[in-house]
Write a protein that holds these residues in place. Structure first.
Motif, mmCIF file in Angstrom:
data_model
loop_
_atom_site.group_PDB
_atom_site.id
_atom_site.type_symbol
_atom_site.label_atom_id
_atom_site.label_comp_id
_atom_site.label_asym_id
_atom_site.label_seq_id
_atom_site.Cartn_x
_atom_site.Cartn_y
_atom_site.Cartn_z
ATOM 1 N N ASP A 160 0.846 -1.191 0.000
ATOM 2 C CA ASP A 160 0.000 0.000 0.000
ATOM 3 C C ASP A 160 0.880 1.239 0.000
ATOM 4 O O ASP A 160 1.737 1.416 0.876
ATOM 5 C CB ASP A 160 -0.907 -0.004 1.232
ATOM 6 C CG ASP A 160 -1.881 1.176 1.229
ATOM 7 O OD1 ASP A 160 -2.203 1.663 0.129
ATOM 8 O OD2 ASP A 160 -2.306 1.586 2.324
ATOM 9 N N GLY A 161 0.694 2.093 -1.000
ATOM 10 C CA GLY A 161 1.507 3.300 -1.095
ATOM 11 C C GLY A 161 2.668 3.177 -2.059
ATOM 12 O O GLY A 161 3.423 4.132 -2.243
ATOM 13 N N LYS A 189 3.889 5.136 4.452
ATOM 14 C CA LYS A 189 3.397 3.768 4.279
ATOM 15 C C LYS A 189 4.467 2.778 3.832
ATOM 16 O O LYS A 189 4.362 1.583 4.131
ATOM 17 C CB LYS A 189 2.249 3.754 3.261
ATOM 18 C CG LYS A 189 1.001 4.486 3.720
ATOM 19 C CD LYS A 189 -0.098 4.384 2.672
ATOM 20 C CE LYS A 189 -1.380 5.064 3.136
ATOM 21 N NZ LYS A 189 -2.454 4.951 2.118
#
Length: 217
Positions: A160-161, A189
């Motif tokens: 994520d990110g 993140k």
């Protein structure tokens, strides 16, 4: 007689003989001094200033002062009358440095509501997402390493990110090419060390990784 030296020292940090305004104390000492003494600058300054109040000498307010510091009043002269206590009280009431204990309940309620509204608005304001552009180098074991498989395995990593970008092969010598890829990460993140560990976990293809460059967006 007036002790001019002592009076001069007193007037070095004070504008008047007593209190913060011209009073009967100044009139009393003024009449004893008689003229502006040039050798005492503070007394001379004060004397010339008090001279401008000559036409008001009879109506100036009272001012308690220590006569022993500036000489004794002539025999038969009336002592200066102290200022009325009520006047002092009024002056105190005019200046409220720290506010009154009797706060206006309505004003306090409005103030509290405004503070609450500000805090709520501030909490709902979206945070700015900090991102970085990273140039990521991946080195294979040798010139026989399947670079397509290496890149396929690398891009299969999802965090994520993390956003994978363009890539290219860069010669490093002896027929060996490293894979150089551009990626964008959200700073809060994605940990780059963690990303390197995941890429290097492909031990069949990856010898090492390196962060070649990084720039904040």
């Amino acid at each position: 007689m007036v002790d001019l030296k002592q009076l001069d020292q007193h007037l070095q940090n004070n504008s008047y003989v007593d209190a913060h305004n011209p009073s009967q104390a100044d009139v009393f000492v003024y009449k004893q001094v008689g003229s502006a003494p040039a050798q005492y600058q503070n007394v001379s300054r004060w004397f010339n200033h008090i001279s401008t109040f000559k036409d008001q000498f009879d109506v100036l307010g009272g001012g308690a002062f220590a006569a022993s510091l500036y000489g004794s009043a002539p025999a038969g002269s009336a002592p200066a009358a102290p200022a009325p206590a009520a006047e002092s009280k009024e002056e105190d009431d005019d200046v409220d440095l720290f506010g009154s204990d009797d706060e206006d309940p309505e004003a306090e309620r409005i103030k509290s509501e405004r503070v609450a509204m500000y805090n709520e608005k501030k909490s709902k304001k979206p945070k700015t997402v900090q991102k970085s552009v990273v140039t990521f180098d991946v080195k294979p074991w040798d010139n026989e390493t399947d670079m397509k498989k290496l890149e396929e395995n690398m891009r299969s990593i999802e965090i994520d990110g993390l956003t994978w970008g363009l890539s290219k092969l860069v010669p490093v010598g002896y027929g060996v090419n490293k894979l150089q890829v551009t990626l964008v990460v959200e700073d809060e993140k994605v940990g780059l060390e963690e990303l390197q560990e995941q890429v290097e976990a492909d031990e069949d293809h990856v010898q090492s990784t390196d962060i070649a460059a990084m720039q904040k967006l």
